[in-house]
Design an enzyme around this catalytic site. Structure first.
Site, PDB file in Angstrom:
ATOM      1  N   SER A 113       0.307  -0.863   0.041  1.00 44.91           N
ATOM      2  CA  SER A 113      -0.180   0.019  -0.473  1.00 44.91           C
ATOM      3  C   SER A 113       0.529   0.956   0.406  1.00 44.91           C
ATOM      4  CB  SER A 113      -0.911   0.052   1.291  1.00 44.91           C
ATOM      5  OG  SER A 113      -1.903   0.855   1.140  1.00 44.91           O
ATOM      6  N   HIS A 114       0.650   1.800   1.483  1.00 46.18           N
ATOM      7  CA  HIS A 114       1.464   3.473   1.155  1.00 46.18           C
ATOM      8  C   HIS A 114       2.863   3.296   1.231  1.00 46.18           C
ATOM      9  CE1 HIS A 114       0.536   2.369   5.435  1.00 46.18           C
ATOM     10  NE2 HIS A 114       1.144   3.197   5.875  1.00 46.18           N
ATOM     11  N   ASP A 155      -2.748   6.379  -3.437  1.00 45.88           N
ATOM     12  CA  ASP A 155      -1.651   6.149  -2.986  1.00 45.88           C
ATOM     13  C   ASP A 155      -1.625   4.759  -3.465  1.00 45.88           C
ATOM     14  OD1 ASP A 155      -3.887   3.625  -1.776  1.00 45.88           O
ATOM     15  OD2 ASP A 155      -2.526   3.310  -0.488  1.00 45.88           O
ATOM     16  N   ASP A 187      -1.495   1.690  -3.949  1.00 49.76           N
ATOM     17  CA  ASP A 187      -2.174   0.449  -4.060  1.00 49.76           C
ATOM     18  C   ASP A 187      -4.029   1.262  -4.571  1.00 49.76           C
ATOM     19  OD1 ASP A 187      -2.711   0.652  -1.565  1.00 49.76           O
ATOM     20  OD2 ASP A 187      -3.814  -1.129  -1.083  1.00 49.76           O
ATOM     21  N   ARG A 237      -6.147   4.366  -1.287  1.00 51.26           N
ATOM     22  CA  ARG A 237      -6.687   5.677  -0.203  1.00 51.26           C
ATOM     23  C   ARG A 237      -7.196   6.811  -0.955  1.00 51.26           C
ATOM     24  NH1 ARG A 237      -2.434   6.239   4.453  1.00 51.26           N
ATOM     25  NH2 ARG A 237      -2.216   3.485   5.083  1.00 51.26           N
TER      26      ARG A 237
HETATM   27  C1  VG1 Z   1      -3.144   2.205   7.883  1.00 52.24           C
HETATM   28  C2  VG1 Z   1      -4.380   3.231   8.776  1.00 52.24           C
HETATM   29  C3  VG1 Z   1      -4.932   2.627   8.724  1.00 52.24           C
HETATM   30  C4  VG1 Z   1      -5.223   1.356   7.749  1.00 52.24           C
HETATM   31  C5  VG1 Z   1      -4.039   0.953   7.138  1.00 52.24           C
HETATM   32  C6  VG1 Z   1      -4.245   0.091   6.131  1.00 52.24           C
HETATM   33  O1  VG1 Z   1      -2.824   1.886   9.692  1.00 52.24           O
HETATM   34  O2  VG1 Z   1      -4.158   4.118   9.691  1.00 52.24           O
HETATM   35  O3  VG1 Z   1      -6.441   3.415   8.856  1.00 52.24           O
HETATM   36  O4  VG1 Z   1      -6.284   0.880   7.672  1.00 52.24           O
HETATM   37  O5  VG1 Z   1      -2.819   1.623   6.987  1.00 52.24           O
HETATM   38  O6  VG1 Z   1      -4.123   1.037   4.246  1.00 52.24           O
HETATM   39  P1  VG1 Z   1      -1.852   1.673  10.968  1.00 52.24           P
HETATM   40  O7  VG1 Z   1      -1.600   0.247  11.230  1.00 52.24           O
HETATM   41  O8  VG1 Z   1      -0.572   1.609   9.929  1.00 52.24           O
HETATM   42  O9  VG1 Z   1      -2.499   3.124  11.785  1.00 52.24           O
HETATM   43  V1  VG1 Z   1      -3.357   1.201   3.742  1.00 52.24           V
HETATM   44  O10 VG1 Z   1      -4.361   1.792   1.881  1.00 52.24           O
HETATM   45  O11 VG1 Z   1      -1.562   1.356   3.834  1.00 52.24           O
HETATM   46  O12 VG1 Z   1      -3.524  -0.754   2.685  1.00 52.24           O
HETATM   47 CO    CO Z   2      -3.564   1.726   0.127  1.00 50.70          CO
END
Ligand code: VG1
Ligand code: CO
Length: 542
Positions: A112-113, A276, A278, A281
Site C-alpha cells: 500500500s502506502h 496511494d 494500491d 486511499r
Molecule cells: C494504516 C491506517 C489505517 C489503514 C491501514 C491500511 O494502518 O492507519 O487506517 O486501514 O493503514 O491502509 P496503521 O495500523 O499503520 O495505522 V493501506 O492503504 O496502507 O492498505
Molecule cells: Co492502500
C-alpha cells in the site's frame, strides 16, 4: 507435476492492519512468500475447482510473487485464477473483480502506502469472497498456521506470460489474464453521473490527479482523461513504477507536497487529488484548501444523495475509532446510525454485508461504500466530482458551508515513525496502567472525562477485538487517541490522533495547529512522548 516442498516455519508472519508487510529482502528469503501463501490456503476450505483473483500494485517483486502464487493455486486445487494484466490490480479493482466473478477470494500483493524497491517493502493480503479483507478469525488462523507449516504445494511449470490477455493452463487450472481497468471503470459509471461531471469539466473546471507512480495511474487516465474528458496531463506521475519513482506512495501533505503546492498556487486547478500505492486511499485538496480525510468522509456522507448510487440515502455511516467524529454529526443530522470500529477496513465488511452502513471511512485517507468491500481512492474522487458538478460550488465553499452547519472537528494525526519498539511499548503500557485513575484529572487545562483501551464487539457476529487504541476523552468533546501502527516494517510507529470540536457558532477558521495546541501539550504531558521515544517532533503531521 504437483510438488510437495519441505519447509521450516518462520515466526514473524503475523498479518497486521492490512496483510503481511515486510522488507523485500525478508520476503525474498527462500520459502518465505510460499510459506505465507500456503498458510493462507491451509486456513481455507472447500475451494477446490473455484476461482482466485490475483493482482498487485506493481511494486518491486510483484511479478515474482504472482508467478509463485499462480503455481501454488494450481497445486492446491483452485480451478481458475484471474490475474490483472502485468500483474496489476488496484485494491478496489481486485475487490470488485472478486465480487463480479463470484470468486472464492483473492490475493492482493501490496504494501500500500509503504515505499517500494529492492530495499523497501512488499506485502500480501488475502481477501474473502465478499471482496473484503479477511476478518480477524481468518488472519489469526493464517498466523497460527505459519508457525507450524512444514510443507507447501507448488508445480514445476514455466512462468505465465502476464502481459498477454487470454487463457492458458497451469496443470489443470485455467489462468485468465484480464484487463485490470475496464470492469472497474464500468462500475464507476454505474455509480455516478458521468454526464454531469463531463459537462462540468467541459465548461472549464480543471483537475489534477497525482497517481504517485503507483497503481492508480492507468485507472485515473482511463476514467478522468478518456471517459470524462479531462485535459491530457490531468493525471501526473501516471506510470506505475516498481519503486514509485523513489517516493512514498502515501497521499498526505508530506509525500504529496507537489500536489499541495500546485493547489495552493495562484493559478491552481479547481480540484486536486492523489491516491496511494494500491489505489484505495484518497487525498482531496481544493484550490487553496486541504480537506482532512475525516472532514471528507463527513462531507461525502452529507452530500452522497446527490450522486445516483446514493440518491435513496444512506443506511448508516461507519468510521474507524481514531477518525474524527465529524461523520457522527452528519449521521445524527440525517437520522441514521453511526458505527465506530477499530482501525482497518476488515472491520467494515460485516457491516456492509449486513446492509447496516453504506459509507465507511478512516482518517488515514480511506473512504468507500458498499459498491466494493475495500476503501476506494478513485471512487472518492468521483463522488467529490459528482457533488461539485451538482452543487456548482467550489470545494472551499462546500467545506465552509458544512462547518457552518455542523461545526468543525479540528483534527490532526502526529506520527512518530521508526521509534524503538521497547520505548513505544513502554509508552502504551504506562498509559494503560493509568486509565482508571485519569478520569476527573486535569491536564494542560483539559479535564479528562473518560479513558479506555478501545474494544469492539461486531454487532453482526459478536466477535470481539481488544486493545485497539487508547482513547482519552475530555470534557467538551476533545479527544486524544494513542495507538501503534500495524503496517510498518521497521521499529514501531506511534500515532497520536488529536481532535477538538468547535460548534457552528464558534471560531471556525483557526489554524489547525493553534486550535489543537492545548491537546498537543496534553498528549506530551500524558504520554511522555519525548521521554519514551527520544523525539521532540512528529515525523509526519496529517
Ligand atoms: C494504516 C491506517 C489505517 C489503514 C491501514 C491500511 O494502518 O492507519 O487506517 O486501514 O493503514 O491502509 P496503521 O495500523 O499503520 O495505522 V493501506 O492503504 O496502507 O492498505
Ligand atoms: Co492502500
Amino acid at each position: 507435476m504437483i510438488q510437495t516442498v519441505e519447509t521450516i516455519a518462520f515466526d514473524d508472519q503475523k498479518p497486521g492492519t492490512s496483510g503481511l508487510r515486510k522488507k523485500v529482502r525478508v520476503f525474498a528469503q527462500p520459502h518465505y512468500a510460499q510459506n505465507f501463501i500456503q498458510s493462507v490456503f491451509d486456513s481455507l476450505s472447500d475451494f477446490a475447482g473455484k476461482t482466485l483473483v490475483i493482482g498487485g500494485d506493481g511494486r518491486y517483486f510483484n511479478r515474482d510473487v504472482i508467478q509463485v502464487a499462480i503455481r501454488m493455486a494450481a497445486a492446491n486445487g483452485f480451478g481458475a485464477v484471474l490475474v490483472g494484466r502485468g500483474g496489476i490490480l488496484s485494491t478496489p479493482a481486485a475487490s470488485h473483480m472478486i465480487r463480479l466473478h463470484h470468486a472464492y477470494g483473492g490475493l492482493i500483493l501490496s504494501a500500500s502506502h509503504n515505499p517500494g524497491g529492492p530495499d523497501e517493502d512488499f506485502g500480501i493480503k488475502y481477501n474473502i469472497g465478499n471482496g473484503g479483507p479477511a476478518p480477524e478469525a481468518i488472519t489469526d488462523a493464517i498466523f497460527a498456521r505459519t508457525k507450524t507449516i512444514d510443507r507447501y504445494l507448488t508445480m514445476d511449470t514455466p512462468d505465465v506470460d502476464l502481459d498477454r490477455d487470454g487463457d492458458t493452463r497451469v496443470g489443470t487450472m485455467r489462468v485468465r489474464i484480464v484487463d485490470p481497468v475496464t470492469d472497474y471503470a464500468d462500475l464507476m459509471e454505474t455509480l455516478f453521473d458521468f454526464g454531469a461531471i463531463r459537462a462540468m469539466i467541459a465548461s472549464g473546471t480543471r483537475l489534477s490527479f497525482d497517481a504517485m507512480h503507483a497503481v492508480t495511474g492507468p485507472y485515473a487516465t482511463e476514467i478522468l482523461e478518456c471517459r470524462l474528458g479531462a485535459a491530457p496531463g490531468t493525471v501526473v506521475n501516471g506510470t506505475p513504477l516498481p519503486d514509485f519513482g523513489g517516493h512514498h506512495p502515501d497521499p498526505n501533505l508530506v509525500h504529496a507536497h507537489e500536489l499541495h503546492a500546485r493547489m495552493m498556487a495562484p493559478d491552481a486547478p479547481d480540484f486536486g487529488a492523489a491516491s496511494d500505492g494500491d489505489g484505495d486511499r484518497n487525498l482531496i485538496i481544493g484550490r487553496d484548501i486541504f480537506v482532512t480525510p475525516s472532514d471528507s468522509l463527513a462531507l461525502l456522507a452529507a452530500n452522497a444523495h446527490l450522486a445516483p448510487a446514493y440518491a435513496k440515502g444512506l443506511a448508516g455511516i461507519a468510521r474507524s475509532m481514531p477518525t474524527s467524529q465529524a461523520a457522527d454529526r452528519v449521521a445524527a443530522a440525517l437520522g441514521i446510525p453511526a458505527y465506530e470500529t477499530p482501525t482497518g477496513w476488515k472491520f467494515f465488511g460485516t457491516l456492509l454485508d449486513a446492509g447496516l452502513v453504506t459509507l465507511c471511512g478512516e482518517e488515514s485517507a480511506g473512504t468507500g461504500s458498499d459498491h466494493v468491500r475495500e476503501k476506494d481512492g478513485l471512487w472518492a474522487v468521483l463522488l467529490w466530482l459528482n457533488i461539485l458538478a451538482v452543487r456548482g460550488q467550489s470545494v472551499a465553499d462546500i467545506v465552509h458551508d458544512h462547518w457552518a452547519r455542523h461545526g468543525r472537528n479540528y483534527y490532526a494525526r502526529h506520527d512518530y515513525e521508526g521509534v524503538p519498539t521497547a520505548g513505544a511499548d513502554a509508552l502504551m503500557a504506562a498509559l494503560r496502567a493509568r486509565l482508571v485513575t485519569l478520569p476527573g484529572t486535569t491536564v494542560e487545562g483539559l479535564t479528562v472525562a473518560t479513558a479506555d483501551d478501545f474494544a469492539y464487539t461486531d454487532p453482526t457476529d459478536g466477535s470481539v477485538s481488544r486493545n485497539q487504541g487508547i482513547r482519552i476523552l475530555f470534557d467538551g468533546g476533545s479527544r486524544i487517541v494513542f495507538r501503534l501502527s500495524g503496517t510498518g516494517t521497521e521499529g514501531a510507529t506511534l500515532r497520536v490522533y488529536l481532535e477538538r470540536y468547535e460548534p457552528a457558532d464558534g471560531t471556525l477558521d483557526h489554524a489547525v495547529a493553534d486550535a489543537l495546541a492545548p491537546l498537543i501539550a496534553a498528549a506530551e504531558a500524558l504520554a511522555g512522548i519525548t521521554a519514551h521515544t527520544g523525539r521532540t517532533e512528529p515525523d509526519v503531521i496529517t
